[in-house]
Write a protein that holds these residues in place. Structure first.
Motif, PDB file in Angstrom:
ATOM      1  N   PHE A  56       0.891  -1.241   0.095  1.00  0.00           N
ATOM      2  CA  PHE A  56      -0.089  -0.006   0.059  1.00  0.00           C
ATOM      3  C   PHE A  56       0.854   1.273   0.081  1.00  0.00           C
ATOM      4  O   PHE A  56       1.995   1.434   0.863  1.00  0.00           O
ATOM      5  CB  PHE A  56      -0.954  -0.045   1.036  1.00  0.00           C
ATOM      6  CG  PHE A  56      -1.889   1.221   1.301  1.00  0.00           C
ATOM      7  CD1 PHE A  56      -2.792   1.558   0.241  1.00  0.00           C
ATOM      8  CD2 PHE A  56      -1.527   2.232   2.425  1.00  0.00           C
ATOM      9  CE1 PHE A  56      -3.486   2.523   0.571  1.00  0.00           C
ATOM     10  CE2 PHE A  56      -2.215   3.319   2.338  1.00  0.00           C
ATOM     11  CZ  PHE A  56      -3.287   3.457   1.518  1.00  0.00           C
ATOM     12  N   LEU A  57       0.715   2.062  -0.967  1.00  0.00           N
ATOM     13  CA  LEU A  57       1.271   3.529  -1.235  1.00  0.00           C
ATOM     14  C   LEU A  57       0.623   4.386  -0.296  1.00  0.00           C
ATOM     15  O   LEU A  57      -0.670   4.796  -0.724  1.00  0.00           O
ATOM     16  CB  LEU A  57       1.651   3.743  -2.524  1.00  0.00           C
ATOM     17  CG  LEU A  57       2.434   2.787  -3.595  1.00  0.00           C
ATOM     18  CD1 LEU A  57       2.201   3.118  -4.923  1.00  0.00           C
ATOM     19  CD2 LEU A  57       3.714   2.748  -2.798  1.00  0.00           C
ATOM     20  N   SER A  58       1.181   4.881   0.644  1.00  0.00           N
ATOM     21  CA  SER A  58       0.494   5.848   1.535  1.00  0.00           C
ATOM     22  C   SER A  58       0.770   7.496   0.961  1.00  0.00           C
ATOM     23  O   SER A  58       1.023   8.387   1.795  1.00  0.00           O
ATOM     24  CB  SER A  58       0.776   5.878   2.993  1.00  0.00           C
ATOM     25  OG  SER A  58       2.143   5.980   3.184  1.00  0.00           O
ATOM     26  N   GLU A  59       1.464   7.583  -0.098  1.00  0.00           N
ATOM     27  CA  GLU A  59       1.909   8.753  -0.668  1.00  0.00           C
ATOM     28  C   GLU A  59       0.791   9.512  -1.391  1.00  0.00           C
ATOM     29  O   GLU A  59       0.128   8.891  -2.301  1.00  0.00           O
ATOM     30  CB  GLU A  59       3.268   8.658  -1.459  1.00  0.00           C
ATOM     31  CG  GLU A  59       3.831   9.914  -1.929  1.00  0.00           C
ATOM     32  CD  GLU A  59       5.084   9.756  -2.861  1.00  0.00           C
ATOM     33  OE1 GLU A  59       5.872  10.795  -2.785  1.00  0.00           O
ATOM     34  OE2 GLU A  59       5.030   8.450  -3.561  1.00  0.00           O
ATOM     35  N   THR A  60       0.730  10.734  -1.158  1.00  0.00           N
ATOM     36  CA  THR A  60      -0.205  11.480  -2.059  1.00  0.00           C
ATOM     37  C   THR A  60       0.397  12.340  -3.144  1.00  0.00           C
ATOM     38  O   THR A  60       1.449  12.180  -3.302  1.00  0.00           O
ATOM     39  CB  THR A  60      -1.093  12.563  -0.789  1.00  0.00           C
ATOM     40  OG1 THR A  60      -0.024  13.512  -0.239  1.00  0.00           O
ATOM     41  CG2 THR A  60      -1.615  12.229   0.149  1.00  0.00           C
ATOM     42  N   THR A  61      -0.483  12.772  -4.071  1.00  0.00           N
ATOM     43  CA  THR A  61       0.177  13.684  -5.185  1.00  0.00           C
ATOM     44  C   THR A  61       0.728  14.754  -4.895  1.00  0.00           C
ATOM     45  O   THR A  61       1.858  14.961  -5.352  1.00  0.00           O
ATOM     46  CB  THR A  61      -1.259  14.334  -5.998  1.00  0.00           C
ATOM     47  OG1 THR A  61      -2.217  13.009  -6.352  1.00  0.00           O
ATOM     48  CG2 THR A  61      -0.778  14.677  -7.493  1.00  0.00           C
TER      49      THR A  61
END
Length: 281
Positions: A56-61
């Protein structure tokens, strides 16, 4: 005119259609609409939850576009530091403001002397200007042309004559004028009353059968085949499998090459002059 009998009525007679046969308990509604057995609804199994594959990638734009620069310091303020300027000489008690702006002596305001009231020597007449200029004239009031009103005696007898009767006398021997309007005496007609109107006498009604109905008959479309559980919606719209999102690798931070310049555009354009004093007020 001759008497004519009334036209026959075109309205159908209110008579019940009685059948001679015995009622067998079946009607048109019962024969046309046969009972249809409703098939039970097929049971739909609930799809189980499948977690997505990969990490899961918890990084936002925002985090992906604007990278943080570690090791940087915030820009320093160009505002001079406030420090108390102490002096070794003793305080004389006079500031720059008191020395520059001294108190001016204001002259006293000119006052006019009050006038002394002197009462008049003449006696107060207590009359207005109108009373002194316009003297009243002693003159008799104008007499009214209206005849004086006399008191009426309530016990006096009535003479039987009025002002109109006294002024307008009736002429004796005069005949009353005859009216010029002709008086018509009603005479009933000798013919017998027919009892019909002009519309009934001229327009004779003709019987015509009712027009056949253009409304389609209500008949149920019953199929002889058994329901297999498939519909047009179920056959046309097949379930679409959603593909998992591709994994996006996080870009590593690369520090910029060369020495970091902490100088801003303001510092670069406006150089500070060391050793100078700020302008005095």
């Amino acid at each position: 005119g001759q008497y004519a009998p009334p036209a026959p009525s075109t309205k159908p007679q209110l008579s019940a259609a009685v059948s001679t046969q015995q009622f067998d308990g079946s009607t048109s509604y019962h024969d046309s609409y046969a009972p249809f057995i409703i098939q039970p609804r097929p049971k739909q199994e609930k799809e189980k939850f499948k977690p997505p594959e990969g990490e899961f990638l918890s990084e936002t734009t925002f985090k992906h576009d604007y990278k943080t620069h570690d090791g940087t310091k915030p820009a320093q303020s160009l505002k001079p530091v406030r420090k108390a300027q102490s002096s070794a000489e003793p305080f004389e008690g006079v500031t720059i403001n008191r020395e520059s702006y001294k108190v001016w002596d204001m002259p006293t305001k000119f006052q006019r002397p009050h006038a002394v009231y002197v009462p008049p020597t003449d006696k107060f007449s207590a009359q207005t200007t109108m009373q002194a200029d316009f003297r009243p004239c002693q003159a008799a009031p104008t007499k009214s042309i209206r005849p004086p009103e006399r008191a009426k005696d309530p016990n006096a007898s009535f003479e039987g004559t009025t002002t109109q009767k006294g002024d307008y006398k009736e002429w004796k021997g005069a005949e009353k004028a005859k009216s010029l309007k002709e008086v018509r005496i009603y005479q009933p007609p000798a013919e017998k009353f027919e009892g019909i109107s002009t519309c009934t006498a001229h327009y004779k009604g003709q019987y015509a059968p009712p027009a056949p109905s253009t409304k389609p008959q209500l008949s149920a479309a019953v199929s002889t085949q058994q329901f297999d559980g498939s519909t047009s919606y179920h056959d046309s719209y097949a379930p679409f499998i959603i593909q998992p999102r591709p994994k996006q690798e996080k870009e590593k931070f690369k520090p910029p090459e060369g020495e970091f310049l902490s100088e801003t555009t303001f510092k670069h354009d406006y150089k500070t002059h060391d050793g100078t004093k700020p302008a005095q007020s």
